[in-house]
Design a protein around this motif. Structure first.
Motif, PDB file in Angstrom:
ATOM      1  N   ALA A 287     -48.621 -35.790   0.047  1.00 32.85           N
ATOM      2  CA  ALA A 287     -48.816 -37.116   0.628  1.00 32.85           C
ATOM      3  C   ALA A 287     -50.221 -37.638   0.360  1.00 32.85           C
ATOM      4  O   ALA A 287     -50.422 -38.818   0.067  1.00 32.85           O
ATOM      5  N   VAL A 288     -51.219 -36.755   0.441  1.00 32.20           N
ATOM      6  CA  VAL A 288     -52.606 -37.155   0.192  1.00 32.20           C
ATOM      7  C   VAL A 288     -52.775 -37.622  -1.254  1.00 32.20           C
ATOM      8  O   VAL A 288     -53.395 -38.655  -1.524  1.00 32.20           O
ATOM      9  N   VAL A 289     -52.218 -36.866  -2.195  1.00 35.38           N
ATOM     10  CA  VAL A 289     -52.340 -37.221  -3.610  1.00 35.38           C
ATOM     11  C   VAL A 289     -51.593 -38.527  -3.895  1.00 35.38           C
ATOM     12  O   VAL A 289     -52.123 -39.439  -4.546  1.00 35.38           O
ATOM     13  N   ASP A 290     -50.367 -38.652  -3.399  1.00 37.55           N
ATOM     14  CA  ASP A 290     -49.558 -39.841  -3.675  1.00 37.55           C
ATOM     15  C   ASP A 290     -50.156 -41.090  -3.029  1.00 37.55           C
ATOM     16  O   ASP A 290     -50.094 -42.184  -3.606  1.00 37.55           O
ATOM     17  N   ALA A 291     -50.721 -40.944  -1.842  1.00 39.29           N
ATOM     18  CA  ALA A 291     -51.299 -42.091  -1.133  1.00 39.29           C
ATOM     19  C   ALA A 291     -52.707 -42.423  -1.610  1.00 39.29           C
ATOM     20  O   ALA A 291     -53.212 -43.513  -1.371  1.00 39.29           O
ATOM     21  N   GLY A 292     -53.352 -41.465  -2.277  1.00 35.19           N
ATOM     22  CA  GLY A 292     -54.687 -41.701  -2.806  1.00 35.19           C
ATOM     23  C   GLY A 292     -55.815 -41.393  -1.841  1.00 35.19           C
ATOM     24  O   GLY A 292     -56.960 -41.761  -2.075  1.00 35.19           O
ATOM     25  N   GLY A 293     -55.500 -40.711  -0.746  1.00 38.61           N
ATOM     26  CA  GLY A 293     -56.556 -40.351   0.195  1.00 38.61           C
ATOM     27  C   GLY A 293     -55.994 -39.845   1.511  1.00 38.61           C
ATOM     28  O   GLY A 293     -54.814 -40.047   1.826  1.00 38.61           O
ATOM     29  N   ILE A 294     -56.833 -39.212   2.297  1.00 38.15           N
ATOM     30  CA  ILE A 294     -56.402 -38.644   3.571  1.00 38.15           C
ATOM     31  C   ILE A 294     -56.091 -39.747   4.585  1.00 38.15           C
ATOM     32  O   ILE A 294     -55.100 -39.673   5.307  1.00 38.15           O
ATOM     33  N   SER A 295     -56.907 -40.789   4.605  1.00 36.03           N
ATOM     34  CA  SER A 295     -56.681 -41.872   5.567  1.00 36.03           C
ATOM     35  C   SER A 295     -55.351 -42.565   5.290  1.00 36.03           C
ATOM     36  O   SER A 295     -54.581 -42.852   6.214  1.00 36.03           O
ATOM     37  N   ALA A 296     -55.079 -42.841   4.022  1.00 35.83           N
ATOM     38  CA  ALA A 296     -53.829 -43.511   3.659  1.00 35.83           C
ATOM     39  C   ALA A 296     -52.627 -42.630   3.988  1.00 35.83           C
ATOM     40  O   ALA A 296     -51.596 -43.105   4.482  1.00 35.83           O
ATOM     41  N   ALA A 297     -52.750 -41.332   3.722  1.00 37.28           N
ATOM     42  CA  ALA A 297     -51.661 -40.398   4.036  1.00 37.28           C
ATOM     43  C   ALA A 297     -51.451 -40.310   5.542  1.00 37.28           C
ATOM     44  O   ALA A 297     -50.313 -40.211   6.022  1.00 37.28           O
ATOM     45  N   SER A 298     -52.549 -40.361   6.289  1.00 39.41           N
ATOM     46  CA  SER A 298     -52.458 -40.310   7.750  1.00 39.41           C
ATOM     47  C   SER A 298     -51.663 -41.491   8.288  1.00 39.41           C
ATOM     48  O   SER A 298     -50.801 -41.337   9.167  1.00 39.41           O
ATOM     49  N   ARG A 299     -51.940 -42.678   7.752  1.00 37.32           N
ATOM     50  CA  ARG A 299     -51.215 -43.877   8.192  1.00 37.32           C
ATOM     51  C   ARG A 299     -49.747 -43.813   7.800  1.00 37.32           C
ATOM     52  O   ARG A 299     -48.863 -44.182   8.568  1.00 37.32           O
ATOM     53  N   GLU A 300     -49.491 -43.331   6.588  1.00 39.69           N
ATOM     54  CA  GLU A 300     -48.121 -43.283   6.088  1.00 39.69           C
ATOM     55  C   GLU A 300     -47.271 -42.274   6.855  1.00 39.69           C
ATOM     56  O   GLU A 300     -46.102 -42.527   7.147  1.00 39.69           O
ATOM     57  N   LEU A 301     -47.859 -41.116   7.197  1.00 39.31           N
ATOM     58  CA  LEU A 301     -47.113 -40.053   7.868  1.00 39.31           C
ATOM     59  C   LEU A 301     -47.221 -40.115   9.389  1.00 39.31           C
ATOM     60  O   LEU A 301     -46.504 -39.391  10.090  1.00 39.31           O
TER      61      LEU A 301
END
Length: 301
Positions: A13-27
């Protein structure tokens, strides 16, 4: 296995979203949870997976390899789960494809609805560009590329045989018939009338094959472009002569919109199209079905 497989989806998720913050929001998972998961993976594997700072995040070389295998593992886990629940598994997930604009316009755009209806669980992301891409560092599952490929570990499947051809509009040809007709045409005249040509990086690798001899292509004119569709549009409107992949102008030639000239002045290398991917052994199901769909779409065109 030393590392925890439960950390794998967060890493993806971090790689696909491009960052930890983006992955946090998505998940909808706390950033601290994701950060600890990535740190735990790196410690368990004893390798650095991600280079990160306050502005950007990128995969290390080891991280790229781990990411590719995690994608396949995740797909197999989902397949196993679906089988155990008694469901018929369908290809699913994000599928990122890179391709030239001309190829997309000719073969993919007319078939997008059909593909979406056949594979509703595949989230298709098309990256349209005239440039070659690095599949290992750009998270692209499959790329369509023009021309012969350099030696590499990539697998290449030829999709279309397509030479580069000289074309002009019928109107421009009639206005300049004495110079562009086969009996009078020379390399110097081709140079004179070639007002818009391929991008200089592509152009510099091209050579003439004429009367059994191979010689360097003439220098590109002041106006160049790396998008064959833009070149085709300009030539159709009467903007001189240009060199274009045959697959993109074949229908225009048959309809009389464009005229092919200079058949004696062949150009190498050709503009054949290849589907390129990292490994046949680990080709995912979603990539396989897209590749099969692609071959069918080309045959039916």
């Amino acid at each position: 296995m030393k590392w925890n497989v439960n950390d794998m989806p967060l890493f993806l998720a971090v790689v696909d979203a491009g960052g930890i913050s983006a992955a946090s929001r998505e998940l909808n998972v706390a950033k601290s949870t994701i950060s600890r998961s990535i740190t735990r993976l790196e410690e368990d594997l004893s390798i650095r997976l991600l280079e990160r700072n306050s502005r950007q995040l990128r995969l290390t070389k080891e991280g790229e390899t781990f990411y590719q295998h995690c994608q396949l593992l995740q797909e197999q886990i989902e397949l196993t789960q679906a089988s155990m629940l008694g469901f018929h598994h369908e290809p699913q997930g994000k599928l990122t494809i890179s391709m030239p604009a001309g190829f997309c316009l000719q073969f993919i755009q007319p078939k997008l609805t059909e593909f979406a209806e056949r594979y509703p669980h595949i989230n298709l992301e098309l990256k349209v560009s005239g440039r070659a891409v690095d599949l290992y560092s750009s998270s692209i599952d499959l790329a369509i590329q023009i021309g012969p490929l350099p030696d590499s570990d990539l697998i290449a499947t030829k999709l279309i045989d397509s030479p580069l051809v000289w074309v002009t509009s019928e109107g421009y040809y009639q206005e300049n018939h004495d110079e562009l007709c086969d009996k009078n045409l020379t390399i110097e005249l081709l140079k004179k009338h070639s007002k818009l040509m391929l991008d200089s990086k592509i152009h510099s690798n091209l050579h003439f094959l004429y009367e059994g001899k191979k010689e360097a292509m003439f220098s590109p004119p002041h106006c160049s472009c790396d998008d064959s569709v833009a070149i085709r549009t300009a030539v159709c409107s009467g903007f001189g002569v240009s060199l274009i992949p045959l697959f993109l102008v074949e229908k225009d030639i048959s309809r009389g919109v464009l005229k092919q000239i200079g058949c004696s002045f062949k150009v190498t290398p050709d503009s054949s199209l290849y589907a390129v991917y990292p490994s046949k052994k680990y080709l995912s199901q979603k990539t396989k079905v897209f590749l099969d769909f692609l071959k069918t779409a080309i045959k039916s065109d």
